[in-house]
Motif scaffolding. Structure first.
Motif, mmCIF file in Angstrom:
data_model
loop_
_atom_site.group_PDB
_atom_site.id
_atom_site.type_symbol
_atom_site.label_atom_id
_atom_site.label_comp_id
_atom_site.label_asym_id
_atom_site.label_seq_id
_atom_site.Cartn_x
_atom_site.Cartn_y
_atom_site.Cartn_z
ATOM 1 N N ASP A 115 -35.699 -0.226 -3.840
ATOM 2 C CA ASP A 115 -35.548 1.226 -3.665
ATOM 3 C C ASP A 115 -34.379 1.591 -2.751
ATOM 4 N N TRP A 116 -34.021 0.722 -1.827
ATOM 5 C CA TRP A 116 -32.907 0.966 -0.911
ATOM 6 C C TRP A 116 -31.572 1.101 -1.650
ATOM 7 N N ILE A 117 -31.492 0.538 -2.846
ATOM 8 C CA ILE A 117 -30.235 0.583 -3.598
ATOM 9 C C ILE A 117 -29.866 2.023 -3.960
ATOM 10 N N ARG A 118 -30.843 2.873 -4.097
ATOM 11 C CA ARG A 118 -30.577 4.276 -4.463
ATOM 12 C C ARG A 118 -29.655 4.962 -3.457
ATOM 13 N N TYR A 119 -29.653 4.470 -2.232
ATOM 14 C CA TYR A 119 -28.864 5.105 -1.173
ATOM 15 C C TYR A 119 -27.537 4.386 -0.915
ATOM 16 N N LYS A 120 -27.240 3.401 -1.735
ATOM 17 C CA LYS A 120 -25.986 2.662 -1.599
ATOM 18 C C LYS A 120 -24.909 3.301 -2.475
ATOM 19 N N ASP A 121 -23.699 3.360 -1.946
ATOM 20 C CA ASP A 121 -22.572 3.884 -2.722
ATOM 21 C C ASP A 121 -21.886 2.719 -3.425
ATOM 22 N N ASP A 122 -22.569 2.175 -4.413
ATOM 23 C CA ASP A 122 -22.076 0.980 -5.099
ATOM 24 C C ASP A 122 -22.534 1.026 -6.554
ATOM 25 N N ASP A 123 -21.608 1.203 -7.473
ATOM 26 C CA ASP A 123 -21.941 1.371 -8.886
ATOM 27 C C ASP A 123 -22.629 0.148 -9.479
ATOM 28 N N LEU A 124 -22.175 -1.049 -9.095
ATOM 29 C CA LEU A 124 -22.741 -2.253 -9.688
ATOM 30 C C LEU A 124 -24.180 -2.467 -9.230
#
Length: 228
Positions: A115-124
């Motif tokens: 779920d933390w990925i949702r807040y990352k500025d990373d397309d991949l």
């Protein structure tokens, strides 16, 4: 990811005799990859992802013209530089995208804490997140091998010999150096990979004799999935 830089990529199986002949000739012409730890190259560990239907595996086996695969990879057991990679194959040409992840982020992904990925500025990373949520993408198998790599600036040519290919079968413990692994390919067989941009210089193709060798559909991931 809008601008995709494709490269030519050929893979084939060679025996030890071919390996020693080709290697001896290449060493006088090409440079050993700067990441190499001596003449034998460097160690690679990857963990590959696939969906609930093993789409990547079956598309590889079927020879689908356009396909993709995701993996996490690091080199020489150095966990300070871990990459999440997406590799695309399109009508015989390949392209690759990558982003760095930390040990903690990697462990979270492998344990399906995403779920933390949702807040990352990373397309991949976000693409992987969507696939894990919507297609039930999961880590499938660890693949270990030693790679001996050579480079040639004209044509941006890279020639690699992949040896001692082993699989961790069902294990997801990629940071455990002592996980049990099994041989995925006979030790007397080596995978030769040739990658280049628009062209390959004749001096290199003459050594490799690519036209006279049978290009095969080689996949270390598919070889490893034969065990589980």
């Amino acid at each position: 990811m809008n601008s995709i830089k494709y490269r030519h990529e050929h893979k084939l199986y060679i025996n030890l005799g071919d390996y020693y002949v080709i290697r001896t000739r290449l060493k006088h012409l090409m440079k050993l990859d700067r990441n190499s730890k001596g003449d034998e190259g460097y160690f690679i560990r990857s963990i590959y992802f696939d969906d609930i239907n093993d789409k990547a595996l079956f598309e590889k086996i079927a020879g689908v013209n356009h396909r993709e695969k995701f993996r996490i990879r690091f080199y020489n057991n150095d966990v300070s530089y871990i990459k999440l990679e997406k590799k695309i194959k399109n009508n015989g040409l390949t392209a690759k995208f990558s982003t760095l992840v930390s040990v903690d982020e990697c462990n979270k992904i492998l344990n399906e804490d995403i779920d933390w990925i949702r807040y990352k500025d990373d397309d991949l990373l976000k693409e992987l997140y969507i696939k894990m949520k919507s297609e039930l993408f999961r880590p499938k198998t660890i693949v270990d091998y030693n790679r001996e790599a050579y480079t040639y600036s004209t044509g941006n040519v890279r020639v690699t010999f992949d040896k001692s290919i082993r699989t961790g079968i069902f294990s997801k413990k990629i940071f455990d150096k002592d996980i049990p692994t099994v041989k995925a390919l006979d030790s007397n067989i080596i995978i030769l990979e040739v990658k280049y941009d628009e062209f390959i210089p004749n001096i290199i193709s003459d050594i490799l004799q690519i036209g006279e060798r049978r290009i095969t559909s080689v996949s270390k991931y598919a070889l490893s999935r034969a065990f589980g």
